[in-house]
Write an enzyme that holds these catalytic residues in place. Sequence first.
Site, PDB file in Angstrom:
ATOM      1  N   ASP A  67      17.551  55.132  19.723  1.00 22.15           N
ATOM      2  CA  ASP A  67      17.770  54.425  18.460  1.00 22.15           C
ATOM      3  C   ASP A  67      16.480  54.251  17.670  1.00 22.15           C
ATOM      4  O   ASP A  67      15.385  54.491  18.189  1.00 22.15           O
ATOM      5  CB  ASP A  67      18.429  53.051  18.720  1.00 22.15           C
ATOM      6  N   ASN A 136      23.154  40.306  24.741  1.00 25.46           N
ATOM      7  CA  ASN A 136      24.577  40.229  24.373  1.00 25.46           C
ATOM      8  C   ASN A 136      25.381  41.415  24.905  1.00 25.46           C
ATOM      9  O   ASN A 136      26.522  41.619  24.501  1.00 25.46           O
ATOM     10  CB  ASN A 136      24.715  40.137  22.845  1.00 25.46           C
ATOM     11  N   HIS A 138      24.517  44.675  24.578  1.00 28.91           N
ATOM     12  CA  HIS A 138      24.430  45.937  23.828  1.00 28.91           C
ATOM     13  C   HIS A 138      23.704  47.020  24.631  1.00 28.91           C
ATOM     14  O   HIS A 138      22.869  46.722  25.477  1.00 28.91           O
ATOM     15  CB  HIS A 138      23.814  45.746  22.437  1.00 28.91           C
ATOM     16  N   GLU A 143      26.170  47.065  19.257  1.00 34.29           N
ATOM     17  CA  GLU A 143      26.343  45.625  19.426  1.00 34.29           C
ATOM     18  C   GLU A 143      27.778  45.306  19.857  1.00 34.29           C
ATOM     19  O   GLU A 143      28.661  46.165  19.764  1.00 34.29           O
ATOM     20  CB  GLU A 143      26.040  44.935  18.091  1.00 34.29           C
TER      21      GLU A 143
HETATM   22  C1  GLP Z   1      16.805  46.643  22.213  1.00 35.05           C
HETATM   23  C2  GLP Z   1      17.098  48.167  22.225  1.00 35.05           C
HETATM   24  C3  GLP Z   1      17.662  48.580  23.537  1.00 35.05           C
HETATM   25  C4  GLP Z   1      16.887  47.842  24.600  1.00 35.05           C
HETATM   26  C5  GLP Z   1      17.329  46.410  24.605  1.00 35.05           C
HETATM   27  C6  GLP Z   1      16.567  45.516  25.556  1.00 35.05           C
HETATM   28  O1  GLP Z   1      17.233  45.982  21.116  1.00 35.05           O
HETATM   29  N1  GLP Z   1      17.899  48.687  21.193  1.00 35.05           N
HETATM   30  O2  GLP Z   1      17.578  49.982  23.678  1.00 35.05           O
HETATM   31  O3  GLP Z   1      17.143  48.402  25.850  1.00 35.05           O
HETATM   32  O4  GLP Z   1      17.367  45.917  23.309  1.00 35.05           O
HETATM   33  O5  GLP Z   1      15.284  45.211  25.093  1.00 35.05           O
HETATM   34  P1  GLP Z   1      14.242  44.383  25.943  1.00 35.05           P
HETATM   35  O6  GLP Z   1      13.840  45.259  27.075  1.00 35.05           O
HETATM   36  O7  GLP Z   1      13.084  44.132  25.006  1.00 35.05           O
HETATM   37  O8  GLP Z   1      14.904  43.157  26.389  1.00 35.05           O
END
Ligand code: GLP
Length: 260
Positions: A67, A136, A138, A143
């Site tokens: 992404d 959440n 995702h 989402e």
């Molecule tokens: C982000 C990304 C995800 C990521 C997730 C966890 O928003 N889009 O690909 O794996 O949320 O992020 P974090 O490791 O900072 O908790």
Amino acid sequence: MKVLIATDAGAAAGQAARIIARQLRARPDAVLGLATGATMRPVYDRLVRCHREAGLSFARATTFNLDEYLGLSPDHPGSCHRYMREALFDRVDLSPDRTHVPRGDHPDPLAEARNYEARIARAGGIDLQLLGIGRNGHIGFNEPISSLGSRSRVTTLTSDTRRANQRDFGGLDATPRQAITLGVATILEARACLMLATGPAKARAVAGMIEGPLRAACPASALQMHPQVTVVLDRDAASRLKLTGCYDRPEPEGRDRDPC
Ligand code: GLP
């Protein structure tokens, strides 16, 4: 689904890095799906160590990230492009023309999302997709209530996700509201998936993903439909799981610290 519960976040990151290293050693021209986020930094640090100290080569590999924030150029300090260059791309022998991240600043972002999917298909599909999970539930930027059949597209971020990610933008106002993401169904097309989640803030989402019903309210639960998923957790992220007899403790303590 194979669920490995490591003693702590460092051991979990080590376990995930070893699975990626094993994939690359078995198939040096592997197509890797990559993720950003704080959880992944220690994984990339370990892969860099494997490259420097144990000769792990990325020279023939191809990568596709999950992404990118809408509107951000690849040089923006909060962009996934920039994160990946700093965390991995500029530190190993990956060929720049084989690393891919969606262009958040593309004039036609929906066309970019569709083309990105086509590029993955032309590369032969993803062999191993690394995934984190949002608080959440995702995956990528799919989402809650994203269709479990969704394809790559432009999505709107929830306020939960924007709050969690505002640290990369110096505040909520500057945090993007939309992103380009691989869809849930696109992610499920990877030949194997590797999910890494650490810390107590992920415990509820992890329980929903593994033990909850299959439902769009927890997009990560779609991984229940995939035949080849490994989930690596630390004890905190696993703390709300109830079917404890079904899960494995990986590796004796000491080996978890090895880079690869
Ligand atoms: C982000 C990304 C995800 C990521 C997730 C966890 O928003 N889009 O690909 O794996 O949320 O992020 P974090 O490791 O900072 O908790």
